[in-house]
Design an enzyme around this catalytic site. Structure first.
Site, mmCIF file in Angstrom:
data_model
loop_
_atom_site.group_PDB
_atom_site.id
_atom_site.type_symbol
_atom_site.label_atom_id
_atom_site.label_comp_id
_atom_site.label_asym_id
_atom_site.label_seq_id
_atom_site.Cartn_x
_atom_site.Cartn_y
_atom_site.Cartn_z
ATOM 1 N N CYS A 116 50.964 149.232 12.117
ATOM 2 C CA CYS A 116 52.188 149.635 12.803
ATOM 3 C C CYS A 116 52.591 151.071 12.440
ATOM 4 O O CYS A 116 51.896 151.996 12.835
ATOM 5 C CB CYS A 116 53.281 148.608 12.543
ATOM 6 S SG CYS A 116 54.494 148.616 13.850
ATOM 7 N N HIS A 120 51.775 143.554 12.880
ATOM 8 C CA HIS A 120 51.990 143.267 11.451
ATOM 9 C C HIS A 120 51.168 142.041 11.054
ATOM 10 O O HIS A 120 51.686 140.923 11.091
ATOM 11 C CB HIS A 120 53.462 142.950 11.189
ATOM 12 C CG HIS A 120 54.348 144.146 11.154
ATOM 13 N ND1 HIS A 120 54.767 144.736 9.990
ATOM 14 C CD2 HIS A 120 54.899 144.877 12.147
ATOM 15 C CE1 HIS A 120 55.552 145.774 10.259
ATOM 16 N NE2 HIS A 120 55.643 145.872 11.569
ATOM 17 N N GLU A 126 50.411 141.031 8.238
ATOM 18 C CA GLU A 126 50.860 140.457 6.954
ATOM 19 C C GLU A 126 52.048 139.511 7.124
ATOM 20 O O GLU A 126 52.445 138.854 6.178
ATOM 21 C CB GLU A 126 51.201 141.602 5.986
ATOM 22 C CG GLU A 126 52.534 142.309 6.210
ATOM 23 C CD GLU A 126 52.583 143.207 7.457
ATOM 24 O OE1 GLU A 126 51.588 143.303 8.190
ATOM 25 O OE2 GLU A 126 53.661 143.788 7.691
#
Ligand code: GLN
Length: 198
Positions: free
Chosen positions: A79, A171, A173
């Site tokens: 990002c 994202h 994660e």
């Protein structure tokens, strides 16, 4: 022991540390340039690229990360981290930051209507159904000859790799799906093998 650092000046740091550890390697927060000497790969997290850039300048992180990449050590930008890696932002090279990947990116590019959304992506070399969360995400407008496009969503490039550099618009994660982190860990382990003098 393989160690991966997460640039910890701003943004989604903790989640990346957890994802890297779930992939079975050591994760460390990087707050000072000297720490780059102790890691095998680096993650530039999501957050706000302009805010991150300001903090990077205070600590001379731009030349230090460029030197890290020039040693062929893998870097993964997610990002805002993708924006930091790009050679141009909306065609403007003067607006770019690290300029390590030959990609031209547009910020906040999915538009206000769909500021944030979640979807499944078919990512080359990773999986056909990767769970992806996009938050005010950028996308890649065009790539140079040495860049491989790993995924498009809605006709827009959202994952790409150039040699030891990897970037994603979303994202990875923020979900329990660890396959993108696993892929980067593997890149780091392979680069370690090829740079180790036997
Ligand atoms: N919109 C942010 C930027 O331009 C990126 C958003 C994110 O990292 N989730 O830096």
């Amino acid at each position: 022991m393989t160690t991966i650092g997460v640039l910890a000046l701003q943004g989604a740091v903790r989640e990346h540390l957890r994802a890297v550890e779930s992939s079975g390697v050591t994760a460390v927060e990087i707050k000072r340039v000297e720490q780059l000497d102790e890691i095998d790969g680096l993650i530039l997290p999501g957050g706000e690229s302009t805010a991150m850039r300001r903090l990077m300048d205070r600590n001379d992180f731009i030349p230090a990360i460029q030197a890290f990449g020039e040693q062929k050590k893998p870097i993964f930008g997610t990002c805002a981290g993708l924006i930091l890696l790009a050679k141009a932002i909306n065609g403007d090279e003067n607006a770019a930051h690290l300029k390590l990947m030959d990609i031209n990116v547009a910020r906040n590019a999915f538009g206000r209507q769909v500021d944030s959304f979640e979807t499944e992506l078919d990512i080359k070399g990773m999986a056909e159904d990767v769970n992806a969360v996009f938050i005010r995400a950028p996308y890649i407008l065009d790539v140079g000859r040495d860049v491989e496009v790993l995924c498009e969503y809605d006709g827009k490039i959202v994952v790409a790799q150039q040699d030891h550099y990897l970037c994603a618009s979303f994202h990875p994660e923020l979900t329990d799906d660890n396959r993108v982190a696993d892929y980067f860990v593997q890149m780091v382990e392979e680069s370690k093998k090829s740079t180790t003098v036997l």
